[in-house]
Motif scaffolding. Structure first.
Motif, PDB file in Angstrom:
ATOM      1  N   PHE A   1       5.915  -5.797  -2.631  1.00  0.00           N
ATOM      2  CA  PHE A   1       5.815  -5.370  -4.020  1.00  0.00           C
ATOM      3  C   PHE A   1       4.595  -5.955  -4.718  1.00  0.00           C
ATOM      4  O   PHE A   1       4.599  -6.186  -5.914  1.00  0.00           O
ATOM      5  CB  PHE A   1       7.106  -5.692  -4.799  1.00  0.00           C
ATOM      6  N   ARG A   2       3.560  -6.244  -3.958  1.00  0.00           N
ATOM      7  CA  ARG A   2       2.298  -6.719  -4.538  1.00  0.00           C
ATOM      8  C   ARG A   2       1.354  -5.530  -4.704  1.00  0.00           C
ATOM      9  O   ARG A   2       1.381  -4.587  -3.931  1.00  0.00           O
ATOM     10  CB  ARG A   2       1.636  -7.754  -3.623  1.00  0.00           C
ATOM     11  N   LEU A   3       0.510  -5.647  -5.678  1.00  0.00           N
ATOM     12  CA  LEU A   3      -0.483  -4.603  -5.905  1.00  0.00           C
ATOM     13  C   LEU A   3      -1.647  -4.768  -4.940  1.00  0.00           C
ATOM     14  O   LEU A   3      -2.167  -5.870  -4.752  1.00  0.00           O
ATOM     15  CB  LEU A   3      -1.020  -4.669  -7.336  1.00  0.00           C
ATOM     16  N   ASN A   4      -2.032  -3.672  -4.333  1.00  0.00           N
ATOM     17  CA  ASN A   4      -3.237  -3.663  -3.511  1.00  0.00           C
ATOM     18  C   ASN A   4      -4.450  -3.613  -4.450  1.00  0.00           C
ATOM     19  O   ASN A   4      -4.316  -3.287  -5.638  1.00  0.00           O
ATOM     20  CB  ASN A   4      -3.227  -2.450  -2.576  1.00  0.00           C
TER      21      ASN A   4
ATOM     22  N   ASP B   1      -6.555  -1.435  -4.817  1.00  0.00           N
ATOM     23  CA  ASP B   1      -6.742  -0.109  -5.410  1.00  0.00           C
ATOM     24  C   ASP B   1      -5.620   0.263  -6.384  1.00  0.00           C
ATOM     25  O   ASP B   1      -5.563   1.381  -6.897  1.00  0.00           O
ATOM     26  CB  ASP B   1      -6.873   0.956  -4.317  1.00  0.00           C
ATOM     27  N   GLY B   2      -4.680  -0.658  -6.642  1.00  0.00           N
ATOM     28  CA  GLY B   2      -3.621  -0.432  -7.615  1.00  0.00           C
ATOM     29  C   GLY B   2      -2.348   0.159  -7.055  1.00  0.00           C
ATOM     30  O   GLY B   2      -1.415   0.442  -7.801  1.00  0.00           O
ATOM     31  N   THR B   3      -2.274   0.354  -5.755  1.00  0.00           N
ATOM     32  CA  THR B   3      -1.061   0.900  -5.150  1.00  0.00           C
ATOM     33  C   THR B   3      -0.172  -0.230  -4.643  1.00  0.00           C
ATOM     34  O   THR B   3      -0.635  -1.347  -4.423  1.00  0.00           O
ATOM     35  CB  THR B   3      -1.400   1.833  -3.971  1.00  0.00           C
ATOM     36  N   ILE B   4       1.073   0.096  -4.475  1.00  0.00           N
ATOM     37  CA  ILE B   4       2.030  -0.875  -3.935  1.00  0.00           C
ATOM     38  C   ILE B   4       2.421  -0.423  -2.541  1.00  0.00           C
ATOM     39  O   ILE B   4       2.788   0.731  -2.336  1.00  0.00           O
ATOM     40  CB  ILE B   4       3.285  -0.978  -4.822  1.00  0.00           C
ATOM     41  N   LYS B   5       2.352  -1.348  -1.600  1.00  0.00           N
ATOM     42  CA  LYS B   5       2.741  -1.024  -0.233  1.00  0.00           C
ATOM     43  C   LYS B   5       4.205  -1.423  -0.046  1.00  0.00           C
ATOM     44  O   LYS B   5       4.553  -2.600  -0.054  1.00  0.00           O
ATOM     45  CB  LYS B   5       1.853  -1.766   0.768  1.00  0.00           C
ATOM     46  N   ASP B   6       5.052  -0.437   0.076  1.00  0.00           N
ATOM     47  CA  ASP B   6       6.456  -0.708   0.368  1.00  0.00           C
ATOM     48  C   ASP B   6       6.936   0.316   1.389  1.00  0.00           C
ATOM     49  O   ASP B   6       6.235   1.258   1.726  1.00  0.00           O
ATOM     50  CB  ASP B   6       7.326  -0.690  -0.891  1.00  0.00           C
ATOM     51  N   LYS B   7       8.121   0.100   1.851  1.00  0.00           N
ATOM     52  CA  LYS B   7       8.645   0.940   2.910  1.00  0.00           C
ATOM     53  C   LYS B   7      10.112   1.207   2.624  1.00  0.00           C
ATOM     54  O   LYS B   7      10.836   0.324   2.169  1.00  0.00           O
ATOM     55  CB  LYS B   7       8.468   0.185   4.227  1.00  0.00           C
TER      56      LYS B   7
END
Length: 152
Positions: free
Chosen positions: A58-61, A63-69
């Protein structure tokens, strides 16, 4: 001379402590393990297979996206942890069962699950109901296994 006495005292105490630890009843611990697996499988089967849970950092990349699954909730770590926390509470639904053919003893579930499950009643004549202390033995074994103390 004093070190020899200390060494002998330590040896005697360690032998005494080791021998005072009771042997675990294999039948009770095997029954508890089977009951845990049975209860977990039943609880997992009751969850909607389409239900999912988001996992990830739940951290921001940059580029402003969140990497979750998304993973299925039924077998997620969160759900399984919740199930393990409460699985030993259902050990009161188990009683000592003696197989009529082999005379082998083991704890088995005697109580039906839920309100609509009336077709799965066991034959009660092979169960031994010895009061609440009988299921407390199974509950203690369950808690020992769940807490990670089953090795011995």
């Amino acid at each position: 001379m004093a070190s020899w006495i200390i060494q002998m005292t330590v040896v005697v105490l360690s032998v005494f402590i080791h021998s005072s630890q009771g042997k675990r009843d294999t039948m009770v611990y095997c029954s508890a393990c089977r009951a845990i697996v049975d209860e977990l499988n039943y609880s997992i089967s009751q969850v909607d297979p389409k239900k999912t849970i988001n996992i990830g950092s739940f951290r921001l990349n940059p580029d402003g996206t969140i990497k979750d699954k998304k993973v299925p909730f039924a077998r997620s770590e969160t759900h399984l942890s919740e199930l393990l926390d409460g699985v030993c509470g259902s050990m009161s639904d188990y009683a000592l069962h003696v197989d009529p053919d082999t005379q082998q003893k083991g704890y088995r579930r005697f109580a039906p699950r839920g309100t609509g499950d009336t077709g799965d009643f066991p034959d009660f004549k092979n169960f031994q109901f010895d009061g609440p202390e009988a299921s407390s033995v199974l509950k203690f074994a369950c808690e020992t296994i769940v807490e990670g103390g089953a090795g011995g």
